[in-house]
Every structure is written in structure tokens, then in C-alpha cells.
Design a protein around this motif. Structure first.
Motif, mmCIF file in Angstrom:
data_model
loop_
_atom_site.group_PDB
_atom_site.id
_atom_site.type_symbol
_atom_site.label_atom_id
_atom_site.label_comp_id
_atom_site.label_asym_id
_atom_site.label_seq_id
_atom_site.Cartn_x
_atom_site.Cartn_y
_atom_site.Cartn_z
ATOM 1 N N GLU A 76 -6.469 -1.997 5.519
ATOM 2 C CA GLU A 76 -5.710 -1.728 6.742
ATOM 3 C C GLU A 76 -4.535 -0.773 6.503
ATOM 4 O O GLU A 76 -4.396 0.226 7.181
ATOM 5 C CB GLU A 76 -5.140 -3.038 7.329
ATOM 6 N N CYS A 77 -3.676 -1.129 5.550
ATOM 7 C CA CYS A 77 -2.424 -0.379 5.409
ATOM 8 C C CYS A 77 -2.400 0.517 4.171
ATOM 9 O O CYS A 77 -1.478 1.313 4.009
ATOM 10 C CB CYS A 77 -1.234 -1.344 5.388
ATOM 11 N N CYS B 30 -5.393 -2.066 0.134
ATOM 12 C CA CYS B 30 -5.640 -2.718 1.410
ATOM 13 C C CYS B 30 -6.377 -1.778 2.354
ATOM 14 O O CYS B 30 -6.012 -0.613 2.506
ATOM 15 C CB CYS B 30 -4.317 -3.168 2.022
ATOM 16 N N CYS C 15 -4.538 -6.743 2.059
ATOM 17 C CA CYS C 15 -3.414 -7.401 1.414
ATOM 18 C C CYS C 15 -3.112 -8.685 2.187
ATOM 19 O O CYS C 15 -3.637 -8.898 3.279
ATOM 20 C CB CYS C 15 -2.196 -6.484 1.368
ATOM 21 N N CYS D 236 -1.725 -8.205 5.830
ATOM 22 C CA CYS D 236 -2.703 -7.737 6.808
ATOM 23 C C CYS D 236 -3.732 -8.820 7.112
ATOM 24 O O CYS D 236 -4.181 -8.959 8.249
ATOM 25 C CB CYS D 236 -3.403 -6.477 6.314
HETATM 26 ZN ZN LIG Z 1 -2.287 -4.340 4.159
#
Ligand SMILES: [Zn+2]
Length: 148
Positions: free
Chosen positions: A100-101, A98, A119, A122
Motif C-alpha cells: 500500500e504505502c 508494503c 506493513c 496498512c
Molecule cells: Zn504500509
């Protein structure tokens, strides 16, 4: 083969193999679709004289059809390019995480959306945030109008 180092250092070999399989399967599908399309265009071209002479309208309709076919083939070629890119990133160990995370994107999600960069959580959070932003913008816009 068996002593091949795990790409990315943390991705399991199973996941790597599964993601590679997903991408290569998609690649094969698109390659065969492109081949079918090219064959269709050729077959139609070869058959058209047996239908007699096309009038102008039919000709331009056929041209438009050719343009659509061409655009489709071009789109698929771009997707192929993206798959190659994804395969390259998979070998580097940066594919399937992902944006973002940094969590692994589920194989199920990647099978449906091979180019997903976030993901599920997110992606949903982003959609909610965007929706809220739009609503806030609309509300404050109305408020400014009221002030005037
Ligand atoms: Zn994520």
C-alpha cells in the motif's frame, strides 16, 4: 561478494541479509518437516504387517490418514514455492515492502509472517476499513428494507 550491488538500490545490505536469513531458515524448516513426514509414512507402511491384517474400518482410517499426510505435504510444497518466489523477489529488491504505502515491512513482522504484503499500519487500516464497510452495508441494507 563485498562489491555486490545493494538489491533494489535502497535496501541496506544488513536488511537484505536478515530477510534472506529469515526466508532460508523457514525453507530449511519446511524441507526437514517434509522429509520427516515422508519418512513417517514409509515407516508406518513398513510396520503395519506386524499389527496383523487390518479390518475394513481400520484400512479406510489409514487411507484418510494418508490423505491428510499427503495434503499436508502438498501444502508445504506450496509454501516452499512461495518462499522461492519471495527469495527471487528479494533479489529483485521488491520483497519486504508494503504493497500500500511502499514502506519497509519490519523484520519482526516478516519473521512472523514471511509473506506479509502490507506493513502493520496498512494491514490494520485495511481491517478497520473492511469492518466499517461491512457495517455500512448492513445499515444501508436495513434502511432499504425500511423504505419498502
Ligand atoms: Zn504500509
Amino acid at each position: 561478494m563485498s562489491v555486490h550491488k545493494t538489491p533494489g538500490g535502497q535496501m541496506t545490505r544488513d536488511r537484505y541479509a536478515e530477510l534472506k536469513r529469515i526466508l532460508e531458515e523457514r525453507r530449511r524448516e519446511i524441507v526437514s518437516e517434509v522429509h520427516d513426514k515422508i519418512r513417517d509414512v514409509r515407516t508406518e507402511g513398513a510396520n503395519s504387517p506386524t499389527h496383523g491384517v487390518l479390518d475394513a474400518a481400520e484400512t479406510s482410517e489409514a487411507d484418510i490418514q494418508d490423505d491428510i499426510e499427503f495434503a499436508l505435504i502438498q501444502m508445504k510444497a506450496e509454501t516452499l514455492h512461495k518462499i522461492d518466489e519471495a527469495l527471487r523477489r528479494l533479489d529483485e529488491g521488491t520483497f519486504g515492502y508494503c504493497f500500500e504505502c511502499g514502506e519497509e515491512i519490519s523484520e519482526r513482522r516478516l519473521r512472523a509472517l514471511p509473506f506479509a504484503v502490507r506493513c502493520k499500519d496498512c494491514e490494520e487500516a485495511r481491517e478497520v476499513a473492511e469492518l466499517r464497510e461491512r457495517q455500512t452495508a448492513r445499515r444501508s441494507g436495513g434502511f432499504l428494507l425500511d423504505m419498502n
